[in-house]
Motif scaffolding. Structure first.
Motif, PDB file in Angstrom:
ATOM      1  N   LYS A 210       0.814  -1.218   0.000  1.00 19.64           N
ATOM      2  CA  LYS A 210       0.000   0.000   0.000  1.00 19.64           C
ATOM      3  C   LYS A 210       0.849   1.272   0.000  1.00 19.64           C
ATOM      4  CE  LYS A 210      -3.792  -2.390   0.312  1.00 19.64           C
ATOM      5  NZ  LYS A 210      -4.772  -2.402  -0.790  1.00 19.64           N
ATOM      6  N   ALA A 211       2.165   1.125   0.158  1.00 16.76           N
ATOM      7  CA  ALA A 211       3.044   2.287   0.307  1.00 16.76           C
ATOM      8  C   ALA A 211       3.716   2.644  -1.015  1.00 16.76           C
ATOM      9  CB  ALA A 211       4.103   1.997   1.359  1.00 16.76           C
ATOM     10  N   ASN A 212       3.973   3.957  -1.197  1.00 15.45           N
ATOM     11  CA  ASN A 212       4.795   4.394  -2.334  1.00 15.45           C
ATOM     12  C   ASN A 212       6.269   4.225  -1.959  1.00 15.45           C
ATOM     13  OD1 ASN A 212       5.386   6.507  -0.591  1.00 15.45           O
ATOM     14  ND2 ASN A 212       4.048   7.973  -1.624  1.00 15.45           N
ATOM     15  N   ALA A 213       7.176   4.663  -2.847  1.00 12.11           N
ATOM     16  CA  ALA A 213       8.617   4.463  -2.613  1.00 12.11           C
ATOM     17  C   ALA A 213       9.079   5.146  -1.325  1.00 12.11           C
ATOM     18  CB  ALA A 213       9.411   4.996  -3.804  1.00 12.11           C
ATOM     19  N   GLU A 214       8.544   6.341  -1.068  1.00 11.86           N
ATOM     20  CA  GLU A 214       8.942   7.104   0.117  1.00 11.86           C
ATOM     21  C   GLU A 214       8.505   6.386   1.401  1.00 11.86           C
ATOM     22  OE1 GLU A 214       8.852  11.815   1.157  1.00 11.86           O
ATOM     23  OE2 GLU A 214       6.985  10.917   0.459  1.00 11.86           O
ATOM     24  N   LYS A 215       7.239   5.957   1.431  1.00 15.41           N
ATOM     25  CA  LYS A 215       6.730   5.288   2.629  1.00 15.41           C
ATOM     26  C   LYS A 215       7.308   3.886   2.773  1.00 15.41           C
ATOM     27  CE  LYS A 215       2.443   7.949   3.043  1.00 15.41           C
ATOM     28  NZ  LYS A 215       2.632   8.917   1.955  1.00 15.41           N
ATOM     29  N   SER A 216       7.651   3.243   1.666  1.00 13.91           N
ATOM     30  CA  SER A 216       8.322   1.936   1.730  1.00 13.91           C
ATOM     31  C   SER A 216       9.664   2.057   2.425  1.00 13.91           C
ATOM     32  CB  SER A 216       8.517   1.356   0.327  1.00 13.91           C
ATOM     33  OG  SER A 216       7.284   1.042  -0.266  1.00 13.91           O
ATOM     34  N   ALA A 217      10.403   3.134   2.073  1.00 15.02           N
ATOM     35  CA  ALA A 217      11.702   3.374   2.720  1.00 15.02           C
ATOM     36  C   ALA A 217      11.517   3.574   4.217  1.00 15.02           C
ATOM     37  CB  ALA A 217      12.378   4.589   2.101  1.00 15.02           C
ATOM     38  N   TYR A 218      10.443   4.269   4.597  1.00 18.92           N
ATOM     39  CA  TYR A 218      10.153   4.503   6.014  1.00 18.92           C
ATOM     40  C   TYR A 218       9.889   3.180   6.740  1.00 18.92           C
ATOM     41  CZ  TYR A 218       7.463   5.917  10.139  1.00 18.92           C
ATOM     42  OH  TYR A 218       7.006   6.060  11.418  1.00 18.92           O
ATOM     43  N   LEU A 219       9.010   2.351   6.169  1.00 16.63           N
ATOM     44  CA  LEU A 219       8.661   1.078   6.797  1.00 16.63           C
ATOM     45  C   LEU A 219       9.873   0.160   6.904  1.00 16.63           C
ATOM     46  CD1 LEU A 219       5.265   0.381   4.960  1.00 16.63           C
ATOM     47  CD2 LEU A 219       5.525   0.984   7.372  1.00 16.63           C
ATOM     48  N   VAL A 220      10.592   0.015   5.793  1.00 18.04           N
ATOM     49  CA  VAL A 220      11.736  -0.899   5.753  1.00 18.04           C
ATOM     50  C   VAL A 220      12.855  -0.430   6.681  1.00 18.04           C
ATOM     51  CG1 VAL A 220      13.630  -1.664   4.268  1.00 18.04           C
ATOM     52  CG2 VAL A 220      11.279  -1.858   3.474  1.00 18.04           C
ATOM     53  N   GLY A 221      13.153   0.875   6.627  1.00 12.84           N
ATOM     54  CA  GLY A 221      14.238   1.412   7.447  1.00 12.84           C
ATOM     55  C   GLY A 221      13.973   1.277   8.933  1.00 12.84           C
ATOM     56  N   ASN A 222      12.739   1.595   9.341  1.00 14.73           N
ATOM     57  CA  ASN A 222      12.408   1.524  10.761  1.00 14.73           C
ATOM     58  C   ASN A 222      12.349   0.089  11.258  1.00 14.73           C
ATOM     59  OD1 ASN A 222      11.621   4.252  12.182  1.00 14.73           O
ATOM     60  ND2 ASN A 222      11.026   4.438  10.043  1.00 14.73           N
ATOM     61  N   ARG A 223      11.890  -0.826  10.404  1.00 14.74           N
ATOM     62  CA  ARG A 223      11.873  -2.228  10.822  1.00 14.74           C
ATOM     63  C   ARG A 223      13.284  -2.818  10.848  1.00 14.74           C
ATOM     64  NH1 ARG A 223       9.542  -7.406   7.587  1.00 14.74           N
ATOM     65  NH2 ARG A 223      11.249  -6.712   6.251  1.00 14.74           N
ATOM     66  N   ALA A 224      14.181  -2.265  10.047  1.00 14.89           N
ATOM     67  CA  ALA A 224      15.556  -2.784  10.004  1.00 14.89           C
ATOM     68  C   ALA A 224      16.380  -2.352  11.214  1.00 14.89           C
ATOM     69  CB  ALA A 224      16.243  -2.322   8.718  1.00 14.89           C
TER      70      ALA A 224
END
Length: 445
Positions: A210-224
């Motif tokens: 459901k996320a665009n590239a910007e929000k994907s980076a947010y989700l992935v980075g914070n989970r990492a």
């Protein structure tokens, strides 16, 4: 500014005798006398905002802790002693009723707890609201306290713990009263349907879709890397260090220079996570981002609202950014990447005294995996080899069963052919169950 907030306690609708004590309590909390840790002013502001309405609801002096008298049991005394105790009890009740109008009591605390958990005490915020008048065609507004619903179970616990700390602070000279009053507040509140502490991998994958590239980076980075609330939004472009073997940098590094734990370096190890973040970093460069520009321009509040809105719509659960931090800790610990207490504290920026890393490591999934690995190592257990051996044994068993079945079918084959020849169907029988076929044929013939 903080001193002005503390002075503002004089406007609270509580007994005058209590106002100075609350000021002392706040200053003691700030300087570490309550918890042993110096607290930031922002935390104190939150505490004042949270507790004001609760002190006003109680609206009692804490100069004394009053306990309701206990009625004597008739079976514990002879008739004369019981009558004497009963007379004294009635006097004590009258005195209790008189004093409890002024001082904090077990009854007033119990009434407060009942009102809190039943939703009678609502959560409030101060906001600008229209007052129904206009000036130059524009509506006039003023700051007012507005109810915004019931407290969450987590908020109940936090507020009750603050009241408990205040009672300890105020009634330190009255150990018996203090103990009884604290017992009333020592309640365990359970959620009817507790929200998960982390975001499950299945839900995370749907959020990514459901996320665009910007929000994907947010989700992935914070989970990492498990950044704290707001840390991700302080990262500048120059804080992102791409992998560079010439500089002995094998992983993507994030240099957290503005946060509760400053000058902390975290690393992204998963190749897929690195790819998404590097792509986003390059996109920011194409947009003209300078070294001092923010790596992620969207605010913490904007992402918090987006995450809550999407997760409520998709799963009926209002996820919060902090659950990405919990997901990071559990994911890295369960994989065996970061499952040492000291390593955890360094990576996530925890103080050793808090014991946060031990709480995560004590969760069953993590601890059992660790035990499994130790057991395999100690016993020289090769689970892949074991699985191959089990599969081979099962294959042999299956082959043996097939041979036995062919023999049994061979025995009854003439009877089956005869029965079909005379035109009688073999109802509810399977040709792979020779024993049943034989029994049925013998019965029908």
């Amino acid at each position: 500014m903080m001193q002005e907030r503390i002075k503002g306690i004089k406007n609270w609708k509580i007994p005058e005798s209590e106002k100075e004590h609350i000021k002392d309590f706040v200053n003691s909390w700030r300087t570490g006398k309550i918890t042993g840790e110096i607290v930031a002013d922002r935390t104190i502001e939150n505490m004042l905002d949270r507790t004001k309405k609760h002190f006003e609801y109680l609206n009692k002096s804490f100069d004394r802790g009053i306990i309701s008298p206990k009625k004597p049991k008739e079976e514990d005394y002879n008739k004369k002693e019981y009558n004497k105790k009963l007379v004294q009890y009635k006097k004590d009740v009258k005195e209790f009723e008189r004093l409890s109008k002024t001082y904090i009591s077990d009854i007033s605390l119990q009434s407060y707890i009942d009102s809190l958990i039943s939703g009678k005490i609502k959560k409030k915020i101060t906001k600008w609201v229209n007052i129904g008048k206009k000036k130059n065609g524009k509506p006039l507004q003023e700051l007012k306290e507005v109810e915004i619903g019931e407290y969450s179970h987590r908020s109940y616990k936090h507020i009750i713990s603050l009241i408990k700390e205040y009672i300890k602070f105020r009634l330190k000279e009255y150990p018996i009263e203090k103990a009884v009053l604290l017992d009333i507040l020592s309640i365990k509140i359970k959620n009817k349907l507790e929200d998960p502490k982390e975001i499950s991998p299945e839900h995370f994958d749907i959020l990514l879709q459901k996320a665009n590239a910007e929000k994907s980076a947010y989700l992935v980075g914070n989970r990492a890397v498990g950044t704290r609330a707001g840390e991700w939004h302080t990262l500048q472009m120059q804080c992102i260090k791409l992998p560079d073997l010439s500089k002995d940098r094998k992983w993507l590094e994030l240099d957290i220079i503005e946060s509760k734990t400053k000058k902390r370096i975290t690393k992204v190890y998963d190749p897929d996570d690195q790819r998404i973040l590097i792509d986003y970093y390059n996109e920011r460069l194409r947009q003209g981002a300078k070294p001092s520009d923010l790596f992620f321009p969207l605010t913490h509040n904007a992402m918090r609202q987006w995450l809550r809105r999407i997760s409520l719509k998709e799963f009926g659960i209002g996820y919060h950014p902090h659950q990405l931090r919990a997901s990071a800790v559990n994911r890295n610990a369960e994989s065996g990447l970061i499952n040492d207490s000291v390593e955890m504290e360094k990576f996530y920026g925890w103080s050793h005294a808090t014991g946060t890393s031990r709480r995560y490591l004590n969760s069953s999934k993590i601890s059992i995996k660790s035990i499994d690995k130790k057991a395999e190592k100690m016993q020289g257990f090769d689970y892949k080899k074991q699985l191959k051996e089990i599969k081979h044994e099962k294959d042999l068993e299956i082959e043996m069963l097939k041979k036995e079945m062919k023999k049994e079918i061979g025995k009854v084959k003439p009877a089956i052919d005869f029965y079909e020849k005379i035109g009688k169907p073999l109802a509810n029988l399977k040709d792979t169950d020779p024993e049943m076929i034989a029994k049925a044929l013998m019965k029908n013939i």
